[in-house]
Design an enzyme around this catalytic site. Structure first.
Site, PDB file in Angstrom:
ATOM      1  N   GLY A  16       0.845  -1.202   0.000  1.00  0.00           N
ATOM      2  CA  GLY A  16       0.000   0.000   0.000  1.00  0.00           C
ATOM      3  C   GLY A  16       0.878   1.249   0.000  1.00  0.00           C
ATOM      4  N   ARG A  79      -0.614  -6.700  -4.341  1.00  0.00           N
ATOM      5  CA  ARG A  79      -0.969  -8.049  -4.812  1.00  0.00           C
ATOM      6  C   ARG A  79       0.114  -8.597  -5.723  1.00  0.00           C
ATOM      7  NH1 ARG A  79      -7.463  -7.152  -4.833  1.00  0.00           N
ATOM      8  NH2 ARG A  79      -7.391  -7.031  -2.583  1.00  0.00           N
ATOM      9  N   ASP A 120       5.651  -4.932   5.743  1.00  0.00           N
ATOM     10  CA  ASP A 120       6.024  -6.302   6.115  1.00  0.00           C
ATOM     11  C   ASP A 120       5.860  -7.296   4.963  1.00  0.00           C
ATOM     12  OD1 ASP A 120       3.215  -5.946   6.548  1.00  0.00           O
ATOM     13  OD2 ASP A 120       3.189  -7.878   7.567  1.00  0.00           O
ATOM     14  N   THR A 142       5.262   2.167   5.936  1.00  0.00           N
ATOM     15  CA  THR A 142       3.849   1.823   6.153  1.00  0.00           C
ATOM     16  C   THR A 142       3.229   2.839   7.091  1.00  0.00           C
ATOM     17  OG1 THR A 142       2.255   0.328   7.176  1.00  0.00           O
ATOM     18  CG2 THR A 142       4.490   0.043   7.901  1.00  0.00           C
ATOM     19  N   ASP A 144       0.999   2.076   8.959  1.00  0.00           N
ATOM     20  CA  ASP A 144       0.590   1.302  10.145  1.00  0.00           C
ATOM     21  C   ASP A 144       1.639   1.307  11.259  1.00  0.00           C
ATOM     22  OD1 ASP A 144      -1.536   0.644   8.506  1.00  0.00           O
ATOM     23  OD2 ASP A 144      -0.735  -1.324   7.964  1.00  0.00           O
ATOM     24  N   ASP A 146       3.879  -0.805  11.843  1.00  0.00           N
ATOM     25  CA  ASP A 146       3.875  -2.115  12.499  1.00  0.00           C
ATOM     26  C   ASP A 146       5.122  -2.962  12.215  1.00  0.00           C
ATOM     27  OD1 ASP A 146       3.351  -2.627   9.854  1.00  0.00           O
ATOM     28  OD2 ASP A 146       1.515  -3.769  10.180  1.00  0.00           O
ATOM     29  N   ARG A 188      -4.382  -1.849  10.364  1.00  0.00           N
ATOM     30  CA  ARG A 188      -4.430  -3.309  10.259  1.00  0.00           C
ATOM     31  C   ARG A 188      -4.461  -3.960  11.651  1.00  0.00           C
ATOM     32  NH1 ARG A 188      -4.014  -5.893   5.365  1.00  0.00           N
ATOM     33  NH2 ARG A 188      -2.800  -4.402   4.204  1.00  0.00           N
TER      34      ARG A 188
HETATM   35  O1  F6P Z   1      -1.079  -1.368   5.311  1.00  0.00           O
HETATM   36  C1  F6P Z   1      -1.591  -0.127   4.968  1.00  0.00           C
HETATM   37  C2  F6P Z   1      -3.085  -0.157   4.903  1.00  0.00           C
HETATM   38  O2  F6P Z   1      -3.549   1.125   4.583  1.00  0.00           O
HETATM   39  C3  F6P Z   1      -3.781  -0.691   6.156  1.00  0.00           C
HETATM   40  O3  F6P Z   1      -3.827   0.261   7.187  1.00  0.00           O
HETATM   41  C4  F6P Z   1      -5.113  -1.093   5.603  1.00  0.00           C
HETATM   42  O4  F6P Z   1      -5.687  -2.124   6.378  1.00  0.00           O
HETATM   43  C5  F6P Z   1      -4.777  -1.606   4.235  1.00  0.00           C
HETATM   44  O5  F6P Z   1      -3.530  -1.044   3.883  1.00  0.00           O
HETATM   45  C6  F6P Z   1      -5.793  -1.267   3.173  1.00  0.00           C
HETATM   46  O6  F6P Z   1      -5.402  -1.878   1.991  1.00  0.00           O
HETATM   47  P1  F6P Z   1      -6.100  -1.616   0.581  1.00  0.00           P
HETATM   48  O7  F6P Z   1      -5.450  -0.402  -0.011  1.00  0.00           O
HETATM   49  O8  F6P Z   1      -5.809  -2.845  -0.182  1.00  0.00           O
HETATM   50  O9  F6P Z   1      -7.556  -1.372   0.833  1.00  0.00           O
END
Ligand code: F6P
Length: 364
Positions: A16, A79, A120, A142, A144, A146, A188
């Protein structure tokens, strides 16, 4: 600065997006060019290494003016795992391991090293490619926050600022309507964004995955707040938060090739509070706004330092490492350690303790 032999390096952004990606790319390119090296831009994360024709040299002009830009000029995907590759969206097609092709293409391109900027998921792929012989350096990205082995990931500070700004704005409407406002933030499986934006934004209740909550405790805090004369209440819920009596809410389940997508806790908490207390409640999902926009000064600085440090590690031939913030320095740690589990919020941390002393409830 040592001008060691002319190297050709690749750079990619995976997972992301997060504010600060462009600042890292710019730093990598500037520092590498200043050493007399060449930098190739790999499109859409590791996917780009499956299509060498898409890989182009990055020029100084390409990185000019991108320091403060959100997003990534290289594109990204969450992905694109070459170890479990699936072309197109055909659900029936099974995932293939194309990692040998990645290694082959890396060699064909004449690359000496690869800078992989990711969270990660991407850094786990980076570690596996390192094990297959690709000289790789990871840069921790990230919103997050994390990732283990770094005090902070870039992108997090901007996301927290965006969330805090939103919480600030919700105060006036919550007060005018005497409502409970529930803000759902990303993160997340970790509560870093909720915790930091909740404290900075003056929330009354913060719900994080690391502290499963009790509905009665949440509602008691809401009532206490109204009884104290404050006729509104602000709740910040991390998307991964869950009641002690239930499970976290999942919008899309994990498959062999797709990550789990969380969401829905905001609506759930607002509806339950309204039902149990009779107080009017509304939910707001902050969503991808947290990933957008210009990086904060802190994120720009951290990203730039990370990019420069990644190039330094390549010059020193220290591969299989991730750059990491260990204030006041940027150091390096083995990728293997960085991707061994997530950095969750310690429930006994100073921030949690301070929040509790301020009267913020975690619903426990
Ligand atoms: O890991 C970053 C993040 O924004 C998370 O906080 C969230 O759960 C996820 O990606 C959302 O992913 P997507 O862009 O696939 O909806």
């Amino acid at each position: 600065m040592p001008k060691n032999s002319k190297l050709k390096i690749g750079v990619l952004t995976g997972g992301g997006d997060a504010p600060g990606l462009n600042a890292v790319i710019r730093a990598v390119v500037k520092c590498a060019l200043n050493r007399g090296w060449e930098v190739m831009g790999i499109k859409d994360g590791f996917e780009g290494l499956l299509d060498p024709s898409s890989i182009k040299q990055i020029t100084p002009g390409d990185v000019s003016g991108i320091l403060n830009m959100g997003g990534t000029i290289l594109g990204t995907t969450n992905r694109g795992n070459p170890f479990q590759h699936k072309a197109g969206s055909d659900k029936k097609e099974s995932a293939k391991d194309l990692s040998d092709l990645v290694v082959e293409n890396f060699k064909k391109l004449g690359l000496d090293a690869l800078v992989a900027i990711g969270g990660d998921g991407s850094l786990t792929i980076a570690k596996k490619l390192y094990d297959k012989g690709i000289p790789i350096i990871g840069v921790p990205k990230t919103i997050d926050n994390d990732l283990k082995e770094t005090v902070i990931t870039f992108g997090f500070d901007t996301a927290v600022s965006t969330a805090t700004d939103a919480i600030d704005k919700l105060h006036s409407t919550a007060q005018s309507h005497k409502r409970v406002m529930v803000v759902e933030v990303m993160g997340r499986y970790c509560g870093w964004i909720a915790l930091n934006s909740g404290i900075a934004g003056g929330a009354d209740i913060i719900l994080i995955p690391e502290i499963p909550f009790d509905w009665d405790k949440v509602c008691q805090k809401v009532e206490k707040r109204y009884k104290s004369g404050k006729n509104f209440c602000i709740v910040v819920a991390a998307e991964g938060a869950k009641p002690a009596s239930g499970e976290r809410l999942v919008k899309e389940h994990k498959t062999a090739t797709h990550v789990e997508v969380l969401g829905g806790i905001g609506e759930f908490v607002a509806a339950e509070i309204q039902k149990r207390t009779g107080r009017e409640a509304r939910a707001m999902v902050l969503g991808h706004l947290q990933r957008g926009g210009n990086p904060t000064t802190f994120d720009r600085l951290t990203s730039t330092r990370f990019g420069a440090a990644a190039v330094r590690l390549i010059a020193e031939k220290k591969f299989g490492q991730m750059v990491s913030l260990s204030p006041p320095n940027v150091v390096s740690v083995p990728l293997e350690k960085a991707v061994a589990g997530l950095k969750t919020v310690p429930p006994d941390s100073d921030s949690i303790l301070s929040a509790r002393e301020l009267g913020i409830s975690f619903g426990d």
